[in-house]
Design a protein around this motif. Structure first.
Motif, PDB file in Angstrom:
ATOM      1  N   TYR A  56      27.673   2.116 -66.250  1.00  0.00           N
ATOM      2  CA  TYR A  56      27.850   2.861 -65.015  1.00  0.00           C
ATOM      3  C   TYR A  56      26.633   2.656 -64.189  1.00  0.00           C
ATOM      4  CZ  TYR A  56      31.681   5.881 -66.574  1.00  0.00           C
ATOM      5  OH  TYR A  56      32.994   6.344 -66.670  1.00  0.00           O
ATOM      6  N   LEU A  83      26.138  -0.361 -63.148  1.00  0.00           N
ATOM      7  CA  LEU A  83      27.003  -1.487 -62.367  1.00  0.00           C
ATOM      8  C   LEU A  83      25.907  -2.818 -62.734  1.00  0.00           C
ATOM      9  CD1 LEU A  83      28.091   0.337 -59.218  1.00  0.00           C
ATOM     10  CD2 LEU A  83      29.298  -0.013 -61.343  1.00  0.00           C
ATOM     11  N   LEU A 110      27.568  -6.241 -62.295  1.00  0.00           N
ATOM     12  CA  LEU A 110      28.156  -6.715 -61.014  1.00  0.00           C
ATOM     13  C   LEU A 110      27.123  -7.050 -59.819  1.00  0.00           C
ATOM     14  CD1 LEU A 110      30.640  -3.529 -60.390  1.00  0.00           C
ATOM     15  CD2 LEU A 110      30.924  -5.863 -61.497  1.00  0.00           C
ATOM     16  N   GLY A 139      25.883 -10.457 -60.686  1.00  0.00           N
ATOM     17  CA  GLY A 139      26.718 -11.428 -59.859  1.00  0.00           C
ATOM     18  C   GLY A 139      26.521 -11.425 -58.460  1.00  0.00           C
ATOM     19  N   MET A 140      26.338 -10.312 -58.064  1.00  0.00           N
ATOM     20  CA  MET A 140      26.024 -10.160 -56.481  1.00  0.00           C
ATOM     21  C   MET A 140      24.537 -10.979 -56.045  1.00  0.00           C
ATOM     22  SD  MET A 140      27.494  -6.592 -55.382  1.00  0.00           S
ATOM     23  CE  MET A 140      27.076  -6.604 -53.622  1.00  0.00           C
ATOM     24  N   THR A 176      25.510 -14.718 -55.716  1.00  0.00           N
ATOM     25  CA  THR A 176      26.136 -15.191 -54.593  1.00  0.00           C
ATOM     26  C   THR A 176      25.197 -14.887 -53.123  1.00  0.00           C
ATOM     27  OG1 THR A 176      27.397 -13.015 -54.694  1.00  0.00           O
ATOM     28  CG2 THR A 176      28.524 -14.920 -55.002  1.00  0.00           C
ATOM     29  N   GLY A 177      24.544 -13.808 -53.404  1.00  0.00           N
ATOM     30  CA  GLY A 177      23.426 -13.666 -52.318  1.00  0.00           C
ATOM     31  C   GLY A 177      22.560 -14.438 -52.151  1.00  0.00           C
ATOM     32  N   ASN A 191      22.796 -17.829 -52.924  1.00  0.00           N
ATOM     33  CA  ASN A 191      23.752 -18.786 -52.497  1.00  0.00           C
ATOM     34  C   ASN A 191      23.695 -18.812 -50.814  1.00  0.00           C
ATOM     35  OD1 ASN A 191      23.818 -20.704 -54.469  1.00  0.00           O
ATOM     36  ND2 ASN A 191      25.608 -19.584 -55.238  1.00  0.00           N
ATOM     37  N   LEU A 192      23.854 -17.324 -50.475  1.00  0.00           N
ATOM     38  CA  LEU A 192      24.168 -17.496 -48.924  1.00  0.00           C
ATOM     39  C   LEU A 192      23.024 -18.285 -48.122  1.00  0.00           C
ATOM     40  CD1 LEU A 192      25.522 -15.880 -46.799  1.00  0.00           C
ATOM     41  CD2 LEU A 192      23.928 -14.000 -47.084  1.00  0.00           C
ATOM     42  N   LYS A 252      23.039 -26.132 -47.739  1.00  0.00           N
ATOM     43  CA  LYS A 252      24.678 -26.037 -47.904  1.00  0.00           C
ATOM     44  C   LYS A 252      24.882 -27.688 -48.139  1.00  0.00           C
ATOM     45  CE  LYS A 252      25.182 -22.136 -46.870  1.00  0.00           C
ATOM     46  NZ  LYS A 252      24.269 -21.527 -47.602  1.00  0.00           N
TER      47      LYS A 252
END
Lengths: 207, 347, 162
Positions: free
Chosen positions: C11, C13, C16, C19-20, C23-24, C26-27, C31
């Motif tokens: 609960y 999270l 999650l 994981g974010m 990706t955050g 890698n933003l 590149k």
């Protein structure tokens, strides 16, 4: 004509038209969709009567939820229209009688002295900041609180009953339990074998 | 000037009402459509960046004309109606998806003054409109006369109905705290800086609402209605050209709508985060847009991060996790607000 | 895991958010995209692209019409006709490769006893008319003449590993 009158006639026309289509159109999915249109036009008419809470709730509950589930069922059925038409002539007299009774009842009620236009004067209009919703809420939770709670209870019982009907489990059918599946951890599924295993351990594993 | 006013007043009332409202609607819809176009571009760019790629960069400087190129391409494509499809419903379905997505914006308070229809039950109105968006999906799936489209429509309908309930309960919390169904009043009740915004006292509801919003718009990780790995493209497999583009517009308009609603209900709408001078000088529409952009960014972040849910787990999450969580928190709010001395936290 | 920690972990999270964070992060990462037509990645000397027929340094074509390539071709993309030349050697009169059938496996090159048919590293080619996908002997020899330097260079580089 004012905007109000124009919109009233427009929405009534759509309402009556789509209601007619509900019973005359052949395809049951189309007929359900016309019913949606009829609900929506009815909600629009209620809106012109300053009953915006009821109108929106009609859309939210009937159009947004009930009819969606209805369409769900109707779409999955493969209805043979020709077979359904077979008994038409046989049931026609009964249908006509029921329709006549309904019409006579309506005429009696609407032309009687209690519900005629004179007995039902136009209610006073309200200011723009008048909250229909708040008034309705006050009434529901004061004067009619028992009726309201009992209605809620009856619905709850119906929900419990409907859910308990689905709990019938046949022993042959296999079910998966998502809650058990999401509770799985790495330790339940995976065993890490060390490279530094001794020869005797390896033989034990082989056996 | 008086002369012009006279001419204006000479027109019948009906016409005047229609013209004024029509212009206001255009003033909302055109920026919205532009926002949708560039939201698709932002999605491709941001997800690209998160995957260590650069995204579209060929059309125009750094790819900025990409959405226009996409729109032009789709406009010139043929709309193919599958054989034995229901032609009339097939064509009307995209409009049924787009209509509610745009209609809901009628009650959105962009700033203190800018709201097209400040109606009393505006929150219910928005809920009613978003719940009608499902018809476009169902009818598209049924009218296409295709297995995949039908499966997609069924999945989407069940999912939207399930998450609508969790969403509604999350909103009940907001209503209890704000004491109003009017979006404008809900925002004004959050005046006075970030500590007054409802996402603090209603944090679980805020999370539930936003995740339900993602599920309701059929976005990743809840995009089983499209599920390209299983059912090709779900309910819009058979659509091409502009009909497909309208579904696309509806989906993205819905995403921006959910973002705007999250901002309005939980993040103080057009209010600045701190009620002191440098922040209050910025126009409120800027605050609104900045907040909506930040929330909308999360939609893209989720899509770049999470794998798709399995369908029965989506249903489990909606019915067995979100609804109990919201019910518990509504009780907590009620008890705290009326039976303890800490009621002011929830006001 | 005990049920309470499991509950709290779910609960909050936390998984999650982890994981974010990936990706955050890698933003903002650098590149790695190669801007293709302007930038190209280096190619291996073993790259198998468009075909060519080579000649000996004295200008004589290498191909002796042994038809080994035709036999080994798994896609049946090669068609060869042969005849005897005035000087008594066997030569091809027809050497067609259907580039739509070809799967660029390089078996023809491996089968060739005289290193005549080779696969160059050219992979950016196209046809503008129907039927142009079948290239004939003159075209293949032309390609061989044009790219002889590159072909020989690639063979030299790869020789130690053969």
């Amino acid at each position: 004509m004012t905007v109000l009158e124009i919109s009233f006639y427009l929405f009534s026309l759509i309402l009556v038209g789509s209601a007619t289509m509900v019973v005359t159109v052949k395809n049951p999915v189309k007929s359900a969709l016309f019913l949606v249109l009829a609900f929506f036009s009815a909600a629009c008419i209620w809106m012109t009567l300053e009953a915006e809470f009821l109108a929106i709730v009609l859309v939210l509950v009937y159009v947004g939820a009930v009819m969606v589930l209805f369409l769900f069922v109707v779409m999955m059925l493969d209805i043979d229209v020709a077979r359904m038409r077979e008994g038409f002539a046989r049931y026609l007299p009964v249908g006509i009688v029921v329709a006549l009774v309904l019409v006579i009842e309506l005429v009696l009620v609407l032309s009687g002295k209690f519900f005629s236009l004179d007995a039902m004067p136009r209610p006073a209009g309200h200011m723009a900041d008048y909250s229909n919703t708040a008034e309705l809420g006050k009434l529901l939770y004061t004067d009619y609180v028992f009726a309201f709670e009992i209605a809620g209870l009856v619905l709850l019982v119906a929900i419990v009953a409907a859910i308990s009907l689905t709990l019938r489990r046949r022993p042959v059918t296999k079910y998966q339990s998502p809650s058990q599946q999401v509770r799985v951890t790495k330790a339940d599924r995976l065993r890490i074998i060390s490279d530094a295993q001794t020869e005797s351990e390896r033989q034990e594993d082989a056996q | 000037m008086d002369f012009l006013t006279d001419i204006w007043m000479w027109f019948p009332e009906v016409l005047r009402v229609l013209v004024v409202n029509g212009l206001l609607i255009v003033a909302i819809v055109i920026p919205l459509m532009l926002a949708v176009a560039y939201f698709t571009f932002a999605e491709r760019k941001i997800i690209g960046y998160m995957q260590v790629r650069v995204g579209p960069n060929r059309v125009g400087p750094r790819g900025w004309l990409q959405p226009i190129a996409d729109a032009v391409k789709l406009m010139f494509k043929e709309i193919i109606v599958p054989s034995r499809a229901n032609r009339y419903l097939f064509r009307i379905a995209p409009l049924l998806a787009l209509g509610p997505a745009l209609a809901a914006w009628a009650v959105m308070p962009f700033t203190d003054k800018w709201v097209l229809a400040n109606i009393d039950a505006s929150l219910l109105y928005v809920l009613a409109m978003t719940s009608m968006g499902v018809y476009g999906v169902i009818i598209a799936g049924w009218a296409s006369n295709s297995k995949y489209a039908f499966l997609g429509a069924m999945r989407s309908a069940a999912q939207i109905v399930a998450y609508e309930i969790a969403m509604g309960f999350a909103l009940v919390g907001v209503l209890m705290v704000a004491g109003s169904l009017n979006l404008h009043q809900i925002v004004t009740a959050q005046a006075g800086g970030i500590q007054q915004w409802y996402f603090l006292p209603l944090f679980p509801l805020f999370i539930v609402y936003f995740i339900s919003g993602v599920a309701e718009t059929n976005r990743a990780p809840f995009d089983v209605a499209e599920g390209e790995s299983e059912i090709v493209a779900g309910f819009h497999v058979e659509y091409s050209g502009m009909a497909f583009a309208i579904f696309f517009l509806a989906e993205y308009a819905n995403m921006i709508l959910i973002a705007a609603l999250t901002v309005t209900l939980f993040l103080g709408g057009w209010m600045p985060p701190f009620d002191v001078v440098p922040f209050t000088l910025v126009p409120s529409i800027v605050w609104f847009c900045v907040k909506v952009t930040m929330v909308a960014f999360f939609f893209l972040w989720f899509r770049a991060t999470f794998p798709r849910y399995r369908y029965d787990q989506i249903m489990r999450l909606g019915w067995k996790v979100f609804i109990p969580v919201t019910l518990v928190w509504i009780t907590v709010i009620g008890v705290f607000r009326f039976f303890t001395p800490y009621g002011h936290w929830f006001q | 895991m005990n049920a309470l920690t499991k509950f709290l972990k779910d609960y909050s999270l936390i998984e999650l958010l982890k994981g974010m964070r990936v990706t955050g992060g890698n933003l903002f990462a650098k590149k790695i995209t190669v801007y293709y037509p302007e930038e190209k990645t280096p190619k291996s000397p073993r790259f198998r692209g468009l075909h060519a027929l080579r000649r000996y340094p004295n200008g004589e074509e290498r191909c002796i019409a042994c038809k080994l390539c035709e036999a080994v071709c798994p896609a049946l993309a090669i068609t060869i006709d042969s005849t005897e030349r005035e000087d008594g050697t066997r030569r091809t009169t027809r050497y067609d490769i259907d580039l739509f059938k070809c799967i660029y496996c390089g078996f023809c090159e491996e089968a060739c006893p005289v290193d005549s048919i080779v696969l160059t590293d050219i992979h950016e080619f196209h046809f503008e008319e129907a039927g142009k996908h079948v290239i004939d002997k003159s075209h293949l020899l032309e390609l061989g003449d044009q790219y002889e330097q590159q072909i020989a260079q690639a063979r030299r580089e790869d020789a130690p590993y053969r």
